[in-house]
Design a protein around this motif. Structure first.
Motif, PDB file in Angstrom:
ATOM      1  N   ALA A 166       1.725   3.669   3.905  1.00  0.00           N
ATOM      2  CA  ALA A 166       2.998   4.349   3.687  1.00  0.00           C
ATOM      3  C   ALA A 166       4.137   3.355   3.548  1.00  0.00           C
ATOM      4  CB  ALA A 166       3.280   5.316   4.836  1.00  0.00           C
ATOM      5  N   GLU A 167       4.159   2.340   4.398  1.00  0.00           N
ATOM      6  CA  GLU A 167       5.264   1.382   4.344  1.00  0.00           C
ATOM      7  C   GLU A 167       5.194   0.504   3.105  1.00  0.00           C
ATOM      8  OE1 GLU A 167       8.853   0.209   5.496  1.00  0.00           O
ATOM      9  OE2 GLU A 167       7.642   1.848   6.297  1.00  0.00           O
ATOM     10  N   SER A 168       3.972   0.153   2.682  1.00  0.00           N
ATOM     11  CA  SER A 168       3.840  -0.687   1.488  1.00  0.00           C
ATOM     12  C   SER A 168       4.376   0.028   0.251  1.00  0.00           C
ATOM     13  CB  SER A 168       2.377  -1.088   1.266  1.00  0.00           C
ATOM     14  OG  SER A 168       1.581   0.021   0.893  1.00  0.00           O
ATOM     15  N   MET A 169       4.305   1.353   0.246  1.00  0.00           N
ATOM     16  CA  MET A 169       4.826   2.111  -0.890  1.00  0.00           C
ATOM     17  C   MET A 169       6.345   2.043  -0.979  1.00  0.00           C
ATOM     18  SD  MET A 169       2.271   5.408  -0.754  1.00  0.00           S
ATOM     19  CE  MET A 169       0.490   5.124  -0.697  1.00  0.00           C
ATOM     20  N   ARG A 170       6.978   1.641   0.135  1.00  0.00           N
ATOM     21  CA  ARG A 170       8.427   1.492   0.117  1.00  0.00           C
ATOM     22  C   ARG A 170       8.869   0.064  -0.166  1.00  0.00           C
ATOM     23  NH1 ARG A 170       8.136   5.677   4.037  1.00  0.00           N
ATOM     24  NH2 ARG A 170       7.693   4.239   5.732  1.00  0.00           N
ATOM     25  N   VAL A 171       8.116  -0.926   0.373  1.00  0.00           N
ATOM     26  CA  VAL A 171       8.619  -2.305   0.327  1.00  0.00           C
ATOM     27  C   VAL A 171       7.961  -3.188  -0.728  1.00  0.00           C
ATOM     28  CG1 VAL A 171       9.222  -2.164   2.760  1.00  0.00           C
ATOM     29  CG2 VAL A 171       7.046  -3.202   2.112  1.00  0.00           C
ATOM     30  N   VAL A 172       6.801  -2.787  -1.251  1.00  0.00           N
ATOM     31  CA  VAL A 172       6.103  -3.608  -2.249  1.00  0.00           C
ATOM     32  C   VAL A 172       6.532  -3.164  -3.641  1.00  0.00           C
ATOM     33  CG1 VAL A 172       3.869  -4.308  -3.155  1.00  0.00           C
ATOM     34  CG2 VAL A 172       4.154  -3.960  -0.695  1.00  0.00           C
ATOM     35  N   LYS A 173       7.154  -4.058  -4.371  1.00  0.00           N
ATOM     36  CA  LYS A 173       7.692  -3.691  -5.683  1.00  0.00           C
ATOM     37  C   LYS A 173       6.590  -3.511  -6.724  1.00  0.00           C
ATOM     38  CE  LYS A 173      12.202  -5.863  -4.970  1.00  0.00           C
ATOM     39  NZ  LYS A 173      13.167  -6.881  -5.451  1.00  0.00           N
ATOM     40  N   ASP A 174       5.639  -4.431  -6.739  1.00  0.00           N
ATOM     41  CA  ASP A 174       4.605  -4.413  -7.780  1.00  0.00           C
ATOM     42  C   ASP A 174       3.380  -3.655  -7.272  1.00  0.00           C
ATOM     43  OD1 ASP A 174       3.255  -4.920 -10.124  1.00  0.00           O
ATOM     44  OD2 ASP A 174       2.583  -6.907  -9.497  1.00  0.00           O
ATOM     45  N   MET A 175       3.520  -2.335  -7.158  1.00  0.00           N
ATOM     46  CA  MET A 175       2.446  -1.515  -6.621  1.00  0.00           C
ATOM     47  C   MET A 175       1.283  -1.407  -7.606  1.00  0.00           C
ATOM     48  SD  MET A 175       3.012  -0.350  -3.577  1.00  0.00           S
ATOM     49  CE  MET A 175       1.954   1.080  -3.534  1.00  0.00           C
ATOM     50  N   LYS A 176       0.071  -1.574  -7.096  1.00  0.00           N
ATOM     51  CA  LYS A 176      -1.123  -1.502  -7.935  1.00  0.00           C
ATOM     52  C   LYS A 176      -1.968  -0.262  -7.651  1.00  0.00           C
ATOM     53  CE  LYS A 176      -0.470  -5.641  -9.768  1.00  0.00           C
ATOM     54  NZ  LYS A 176      -0.082  -5.802 -11.190  1.00  0.00           N
ATOM     55  N   ILE A 177      -1.587   0.537  -6.647  1.00  0.00           N
ATOM     56  CA  ILE A 177      -2.488   1.621  -6.244  1.00  0.00           C
ATOM     57  C   ILE A 177      -2.654   2.678  -7.328  1.00  0.00           C
ATOM     58  CG2 ILE A 177      -2.044   1.307  -3.777  1.00  0.00           C
ATOM     59  CD1 ILE A 177      -0.338   3.901  -3.961  1.00  0.00           C
ATOM     60  N   VAL A 178      -1.593   2.940  -8.103  1.00  0.00           N
ATOM     61  CA  VAL A 178      -1.707   3.956  -9.152  1.00  0.00           C
ATOM     62  C   VAL A 178      -2.636   3.464 -10.251  1.00  0.00           C
ATOM     63  CG1 VAL A 178      -0.467   5.374 -10.814  1.00  0.00           C
ATOM     64  CG2 VAL A 178       0.576   4.867  -8.605  1.00  0.00           C
ATOM     65  N   LEU A 179      -2.532   2.185 -10.588  1.00  0.00           N
ATOM     66  CA  LEU A 179      -3.454   1.595 -11.562  1.00  0.00           C
ATOM     67  C   LEU A 179      -4.891   1.662 -11.050  1.00  0.00           C
ATOM     68  CD1 LEU A 179      -4.022   0.003 -14.167  1.00  0.00           C
ATOM     69  CD2 LEU A 179      -3.542  -2.101 -12.876  1.00  0.00           C
ATOM     70  N   ASP A 180      -5.086   1.357  -9.776  1.00  0.00           N
ATOM     71  CA  ASP A 180      -6.429   1.467  -9.181  1.00  0.00           C
ATOM     72  C   ASP A 180      -6.975   2.884  -9.343  1.00  0.00           C
ATOM     73  OD1 ASP A 180      -6.259  -1.145  -8.311  1.00  0.00           O
ATOM     74  OD2 ASP A 180      -5.781  -0.626  -6.238  1.00  0.00           O
ATOM     75  N   HIS A 181      -6.138   3.873  -9.049  1.00  0.00           N
ATOM     76  CA  HIS A 181      -6.577   5.258  -9.154  1.00  0.00           C
ATOM     77  C   HIS A 181      -6.933   5.633 -10.587  1.00  0.00           C
ATOM     78  CE1 HIS A 181      -4.511   6.705  -5.175  1.00  0.00           C
ATOM     79  NE2 HIS A 181      -5.565   5.930  -4.966  1.00  0.00           N
ATOM     80  N   ALA A 182      -6.117   5.209 -11.524  1.00  0.00           N
ATOM     81  CA  ALA A 182      -6.391   5.510 -12.936  1.00  0.00           C
ATOM     82  C   ALA A 182      -7.718   4.894 -13.359  1.00  0.00           C
ATOM     83  CB  ALA A 182      -5.250   4.998 -13.803  1.00  0.00           C
ATOM     84  N   GLN A 183      -7.963   3.657 -12.946  1.00  0.00           N
ATOM     85  CA  GLN A 183      -9.220   2.995 -13.296  1.00  0.00           C
ATOM     86  C   GLN A 183     -10.407   3.658 -12.606  1.00  0.00           C
ATOM     87  OE1 GLN A 183      -8.423  -1.103 -12.256  1.00  0.00           O
ATOM     88  NE2 GLN A 183      -7.447  -1.535 -14.231  1.00  0.00           N
ATOM     89  N   VAL A 209      -2.724  -8.107   1.001  1.00  0.00           N
ATOM     90  CA  VAL A 209      -1.646  -8.648   0.183  1.00  0.00           C
ATOM     91  C   VAL A 209      -0.308  -8.072   0.626  1.00  0.00           C
ATOM     92  CG1 VAL A 209      -0.746  -8.876  -2.162  1.00  0.00           C
ATOM     93  CG2 VAL A 209      -3.221  -8.968  -1.762  1.00  0.00           C
ATOM     94  N   ASP A 210      -0.302  -6.790   0.916  1.00  0.00           N
ATOM     95  CA  ASP A 210       0.930  -6.105   1.308  1.00  0.00           C
ATOM     96  C   ASP A 210       1.460  -6.586   2.654  1.00  0.00           C
ATOM     97  OD1 ASP A 210       0.506  -4.673  -0.972  1.00  0.00           O
ATOM     98  OD2 ASP A 210      -0.145  -2.848   0.040  1.00  0.00           O
ATOM     99  N   ALA A 211       0.588  -7.144   3.498  1.00  0.00           N
ATOM    100  CA  ALA A 211       0.982  -7.512   4.855  1.00  0.00           C
ATOM    101  C   ALA A 211       2.163  -8.472   4.873  1.00  0.00           C
ATOM    102  CB  ALA A 211      -0.203  -8.128   5.593  1.00  0.00           C
ATOM    103  N   ALA A 212       2.173  -9.442   3.987  1.00  0.00           N
ATOM    104  CA  ALA A 212       3.253 -10.426   3.974  1.00  0.00           C
ATOM    105  C   ALA A 212       4.591  -9.762   3.660  1.00  0.00           C
ATOM    106  CB  ALA A 212       2.953 -11.519   2.950  1.00  0.00           C
ATOM    107  N   ALA A 213       4.602  -8.822   2.723  1.00  0.00           N
ATOM    108  CA  ALA A 213       5.840  -8.134   2.362  1.00  0.00           C
ATOM    109  C   ALA A 213       6.344  -7.286   3.516  1.00  0.00           C
ATOM    110  CB  ALA A 213       5.618  -7.277   1.123  1.00  0.00           C
ATOM    111  N   ILE A 214       5.430  -6.616   4.210  1.00  0.00           N
ATOM    112  CA  ILE A 214       5.827  -5.768   5.339  1.00  0.00           C
ATOM    113  C   ILE A 214       6.355  -6.616   6.487  1.00  0.00           C
ATOM    114  CG2 ILE A 214       4.956  -4.174   7.094  1.00  0.00           C
ATOM    115  CD1 ILE A 214       3.020  -3.125   4.931  1.00  0.00           C
ATOM    116  N   GLN A 215       5.694  -7.724   6.775  1.00  0.00           N
ATOM    117  CA  GLN A 215       6.154  -8.577   7.863  1.00  0.00           C
ATOM    118  C   GLN A 215       7.507  -9.202   7.543  1.00  0.00           C
ATOM    119  OE1 GLN A 215       3.755 -12.037   8.955  1.00  0.00           O
ATOM    120  NE2 GLN A 215       4.221 -11.643  11.094  1.00  0.00           N
ATOM    121  N   ALA A 216       7.720  -9.572   6.281  1.00  0.00           N
ATOM    122  CA  ALA A 216       9.007 -10.138   5.889  1.00  0.00           C
ATOM    123  C   ALA A 216      10.126  -9.111   6.026  1.00  0.00           C
ATOM    124  CB  ALA A 216       8.935 -10.653   4.453  1.00  0.00           C
ATOM    125  N   ALA A 217       9.829  -7.861   5.695  1.00  0.00           N
ATOM    126  CA  ALA A 217      10.845  -6.812   5.756  1.00  0.00           C
ATOM    127  C   ALA A 217      11.116  -6.370   7.192  1.00  0.00           C
ATOM    128  CB  ALA A 217      10.411  -5.622   4.905  1.00  0.00           C
TER     129      ALA A 217
END
Length: 226
Positions: A166-183, A209-217
């Motif tokens: 949930a938090e990565s969806m707010r703080v990670v700009k280059d989200m890949k989960i939608v692309l993963d789902h489409a594939q 990968v998202d962990a670094a962005a969450i910890q920085a934020a």
């Protein structure tokens, strides 16, 4: 604390459990913070007893602690706990996508495409519903695999991972989960088991990968290795 309506037929305990869990996952109840059971009861309009029962159930997942005279202590983001949750979910969902490749029908593919389209829209415009849509996508996979009864168990066991999702969806700009789902939808449509398994592995490993962005934020919210 964000409060949504009680579902028809939902018991007071079930409602309290859902409200506490949803507010922890969404970070409305911040890691490391306290909230009193009586305040939750007042906010959602139930007595304190179902709140207390729900809190004790959630305490077994170690997402919170019930502290005498203080209330409920919301746990910090713990990557050791997240690793365990991801291991459990990955083991389950690899089996689920393999079965889904066998059982999937055109109506299922159409529904998954619909969810992915909504995800892409919200990714581009308003991310507030992304988490629910992500859950809808994964729950649909369990339904396709004819194992939908297992989804609530997985959902309960992976609450620590859900909070990072949930938090990565707010703080990670280059989200890949939608692309993963489409594939993944394409792999299911082609009944490509090997491809679907690889996409699932990659998808569930993104939290590293998202962990670094969450910890920085939010450095004060994180405990454990990142």
């Amino acid at each position: 604390m964000r409060v949504s309506e009680r579902y028809p037929g939902e018991s007071a305990r079930e409602y309290a459990y859902r409200m506490i869990k949803d507010n922890i996952v969404s970070m409305e109840l911040e890691p490391g913070s306290y909230i009193a059971e009586k305040d939750i009861a007042l906010a959602i309009g139930v007595s304190r007893t179902p709140v207390s029962v729900a809190a004790n159930e959630l305490a077994r997942t170690r997402i919170l602690d019930v502290v005498a005279q203080r209330g409920l202590l919301i746990s910090l983001i713990d990557y050791d706990m997240i690793d365990e949750a991801v291991f459990f979910r990955s083991t389950m969902e690899k089996a689920i996508v393999e079965l889904a490749c066998e059982y999937v029908e055109k109506a299922d593919i159409d529904e998954l495409h619909r969810i992915v389209s909504l995800q892409q829209y919200h990714l581009d415009h308003d991310r507030s519903d992304l988490m629910q849509l992500d859950c809808d996508f994964h729950q649909r996979l369990y339904r396709i695999a004819r194992k939908e009864g297992l989804y609530p168990i997985v959902d309960q066991m992976t609450i620590h991972f859900d909070r990072v999702r949930a938090e990565s969806m707010r703080v990670v700009k280059d989200m890949k989960i939608v692309l993963d789902h489409a594939q993944l939808v394409d792999a299911l449509a082609a009944r490509d088991i090997a491809g679907a398994l690889e996409i699932t592995r990659r998808h569930l490993s993104r939290y590293k990968v998202d962990a670094a962005a969450i910890q920085a934020a939010y450095p004060d919210w994180v405990r454990g290795r990142t």
